[in-house]
Motif scaffolding. Structure first.
Motif, short mmCIF file in Angstrom:
data_model
loop_
_atom_site.label_atom_id
_atom_site.label_comp_id
_atom_site.label_asym_id
_atom_site.label_seq_id
_atom_site.Cartn_x
_atom_site.Cartn_y
_atom_site.Cartn_z
N LYS A 12 103.92 28.62 -1.31
CA LYS A 12 104.33 29.57 -2.79
C LYS A 12 104.28 30.85 -2.95
CE LYS A 12 104.02 25.94 -5.92
NZ LYS A 12 103.63 24.38 -6.00
N VAL A 51 102.47 29.70 -15.91
CA VAL A 51 100.87 29.07 -15.15
C VAL A 51 99.66 30.55 -14.55
CG1 VAL A 51 99.32 27.76 -13.80
CG2 VAL A 51 101.69 27.25 -14.37
N ASN A 111 104.12 34.06 -7.76
CA ASN A 111 104.25 32.79 -7.18
C ASN A 111 105.86 32.90 -7.41
OD1 ASN A 111 102.55 31.11 -6.63
ND2 ASN A 111 102.29 30.85 -9.09
N GLU A 142 100.07 19.15 -11.61
CA GLU A 142 101.60 18.30 -12.23
C GLU A 142 102.52 17.57 -11.17
OE1 GLU A 142 104.30 21.82 -12.13
OE2 GLU A 142 104.24 21.86 -9.65
N VAL A 145 92.66 28.52 -15.94
CA VAL A 145 93.90 28.30 -15.80
C VAL A 145 94.74 28.20 -16.83
CG1 VAL A 145 95.24 26.37 -14.20
CG2 VAL A 145 92.75 27.53 -13.44
N TYR A 175 89.68 24.48 -12.65
CA TYR A 175 90.00 24.75 -12.15
C TYR A 175 89.79 24.26 -10.62
CZ TYR A 175 91.06 27.41 -7.70
OH TYR A 175 91.22 28.77 -6.50
N LEU A 176 91.15 23.79 -10.29
CA LEU A 176 90.60 23.19 -8.70
C LEU A 176 90.72 23.84 -7.81
CD1 LEU A 176 93.26 20.15 -9.75
CD2 LEU A 176 89.90 19.25 -9.77
N LYS A 222 98.30 26.93 -18.93
CA LYS A 222 98.98 26.28 -18.17
C LYS A 222 100.75 27.03 -19.64
CE LYS A 222 98.22 23.84 -14.91
NZ LYS A 222 98.09 22.64 -13.90
N LYS A 278 103.98 19.79 -19.97
CA LYS A 278 101.75 19.58 -18.95
C LYS A 278 101.60 18.54 -20.49
CE LYS A 278 102.75 23.17 -16.42
NZ LYS A 278 103.48 22.65 -14.83
P1 AMP Z 1 102.31 24.20 -11.38
O1 AMP Z 1 102.95 24.79 -12.13
O2 AMP Z 1 101.31 23.62 -12.27
O3 AMP Z 1 102.52 23.20 -10.43
O4 AMP Z 1 100.85 25.47 -11.42
C1 AMP Z 1 101.47 26.41 -9.97
C2 AMP Z 1 100.12 26.44 -8.78
O5 AMP Z 1 98.66 26.60 -9.98
C3 AMP Z 1 99.78 25.70 -8.46
O6 AMP Z 1 101.24 25.62 -7.08
C4 AMP Z 1 98.85 25.74 -7.79
O7 AMP Z 1 98.71 26.52 -7.06
C5 AMP Z 1 97.85 26.75 -9.38
N1 AMP Z 1 97.44 25.67 -10.18
C6 AMP Z 1 98.01 24.85 -11.10
N2 AMP Z 1 97.27 24.68 -11.82
C7 AMP Z 1 96.13 24.27 -11.11
C8 AMP Z 1 94.68 24.44 -10.97
N3 AMP Z 1 93.86 23.61 -11.61
N4 AMP Z 1 93.81 24.90 -10.06
C9 AMP Z 1 93.81 25.23 -9.60
N5 AMP Z 1 95.21 26.00 -9.45
C10 AMP Z 1 96.18 25.23 -10.17
#
Ligand code: AMP
Ligand code: GLY
Length: 424
Positions: free
Chosen positions: A220, A159, A230, A289, A147, A193-194, A149, A107
């Motif tokens: 998810k 995450v 998740n 991602e 957040v 955070y988005l 990761k 990542k």
């Molecule tokens: P990812 O493994 O990066 O897909 O992250 C798993 C889940 O976390 C995503 O599907 C989003 O729901 C949430 N997520 C990841 N990054 C963010 C972020 N910057 N802001 C808000 N939610 C996030």
């Protein structure tokens, strides 16, 4: 042509189901596959991370094309392996080499790639045990939710989204010092955070041209109303109402085009599917991602919407003719509802006989964790069956999905009853 698909999920059943309909397909093998892939091709008991065994099989069966379903063999370098072996050199393998697979495998790498190529994404910084104090300071300076990761592959679990500053600091420490997610969390990204709604966008690319496939929304969390832990995904819908033309134009110019240009400029070796997990923040796309493969269960709604011959599209990628393809997408909606084993994504039981697997018009069952045993189909995983339905409206598609979801049974079946409800 003779084709080998690697993987055993609903995604691989959907890909194999589509490939098997192509006039160009002579023999189709799936390793290791599931009870569903066995209906459209021949399952082969091969470990998809054992490249030497795959080589033997590919040579033995005169395979012309290998399609890699999941990310793990890609990140481990299966494409590089093929390219480095004299006898395999001329066999087409659909998926990125290690350099391209890093877009999912790290990542940190993928964020740096986005920053370099001006692809919209949340601000972030990466920390390890060597600069943990700086990480704490960074957390002090940003607003919740926090957040965190894990940098590496963590089976979708890496995450954490936390509201409390102290908890965020303690989890950051757990991740980098105590390696909460093993090697994968030696480095951890702390990300802005988005706030928005997620949508997944897929493309096929030869590293130069691209073809954008239908978008999808994935559900998810395990629980209804998006609650609980998740999972890999409990359902999906395509098309996605809020991803209108205006939004998708922004996705193409700001995300997909810049991504493919970046891949080319940075000489990442890439032929395959690419999947951008996006957040729609007030009408603007931000990349959460990349995945270097199709999504599961998104494939189970994306693939059935494509009228083109998927095998022809894949072959065109190897022949530098991708730009000749005009995508022909079915009107209407496609939805899928995942039937899982009670307890998933934590512990669950396997080995129960599944009943009522017959298929109905406008519906399509895709198997995931299933196995043939004693002439029966038995549950063999967390996510077991994807019930895909089509319809002119989202309601009709969901009705077709839920018809199957109710009907197919085994002892500890669980599914969400609210897939697609937020999109109506
Ligand atoms: P990812 O493994 O990066 O897909 O992250 C798993 C889940 O976390 C995503 O599907 C989003 O729901 C949430 N997520 C990841 N990054 C963010 C972020 N910057 N802001 C808000 N939610 C996030
Ligand atoms: N459904 C999300 C994924 O395949 O990663």
């Amino acid at each position: 042509m003779n084709i080998l698909v690697l993987g055993s999920g609903g995604r691989e059943h959907a890909i194999s189901w589509k490939i098997s309909q192509s006039d160009l397909c002579k023999n189709l093998f799936i390793a290791p596959g599931n009870a569903g892939t066995n209906l459209v091709g021949n399952n082969i008991n091969l470990d998809i991370n054992n490249f030497k065994r795959i080589k033997e099989f590919v040579l033995d069966k005169s395979i012309n094309l290998v399609i890699v379903g999941p990310e793990e063999p890609l990140v481990k370098g299966i494409v590089d392996f093929f390219k480095s072996e004299e006898e395999l050199k001329n066999i087409n393998i659909f998926g990125p080499a290690k350099t391209g697979a890093m877009l999912e495998g790290s990542k940190d790498f993928s964020k740096e790639f986005m920053f370099r190529n001006k692809i919209p994404c949340g601000k972030s910084k990466t920390f390890s045990k060597n600069n943990l104090t700086e990480g704490f300071k960074f957390l002090d300076d940003i607003k919740p939710p926090y957040v965190l990761k894990a940098d590496g592959l963590a089976a979708g679990k890496g995450v954490l989204i936390l509201d409390n500053l102290e908890e965020a600091k303690s989890e950051l420490k757990n991740m980098v010092v105590d390696e909460k997610f093993g090697e994968a969390s030696k480095n951890v990204l702390v990300e802005e955070y988005l706030d928005g709604i997620e949508v997944s966008v897929f493309a096929v690319t030869d590293g130069r041209d691209y073809l954008i496939l239908p978008e999808a929304k994935d559900y998810k969390r395990i629980g209804e109303g998006d609650t609980g832990p998740n999972t890999g995904g409990m359902g999906a819908v395509s098309p996605v109402i809020f991803a209108d033309n205006k939004f998708m134009e922004k996705v193409e110019t700001r995300v997909i085009k810049r991504t493919i240009d970046g891949i080319r400029k940075e000489k990442l070796d890439y032929t395959g599917f690419i999947f951008a997990g996006l957040m729609n923040v007030d009408g603007d796309p931000y990349v959460i991602e990349y995945n270097v493969r199709m999504g599961d269960p998104e494939t189970q709604v994306v693939i059935p919407r494509i009228n083109n011959d998927l095998l022809d599209i894949i072959i065109k990628c190897f022949d530098n003719k991708l730009s000749e393809v005009k995508l022909d997408i079915k009107d209407g909606y496609t939805t899928t509802v995942i039937l899982a084993s009670e307890g998933y994504p934590e512990s669950y039981e396997k080995g129960d006989t599944i009943s009522n697997l017959e298929e109905k018009k406008k519906n399509q069952i895709f198997h995931a964790g299933t196995i043939n045993e004693d002439e029966k189909v038995k549950s063999n995983g967390g996510r077991v069956i994807a019930c895909t339905g089509e319809g002119e409206t989202i309601d009709e598609a969901l009705e077709n999905s839920y018809y199957l979801a109710d009907k197919i049974t085994w002892r500890n079946k669980y599914y969400r009853r609210d897939i697609g409800k937020d999109l109506k």
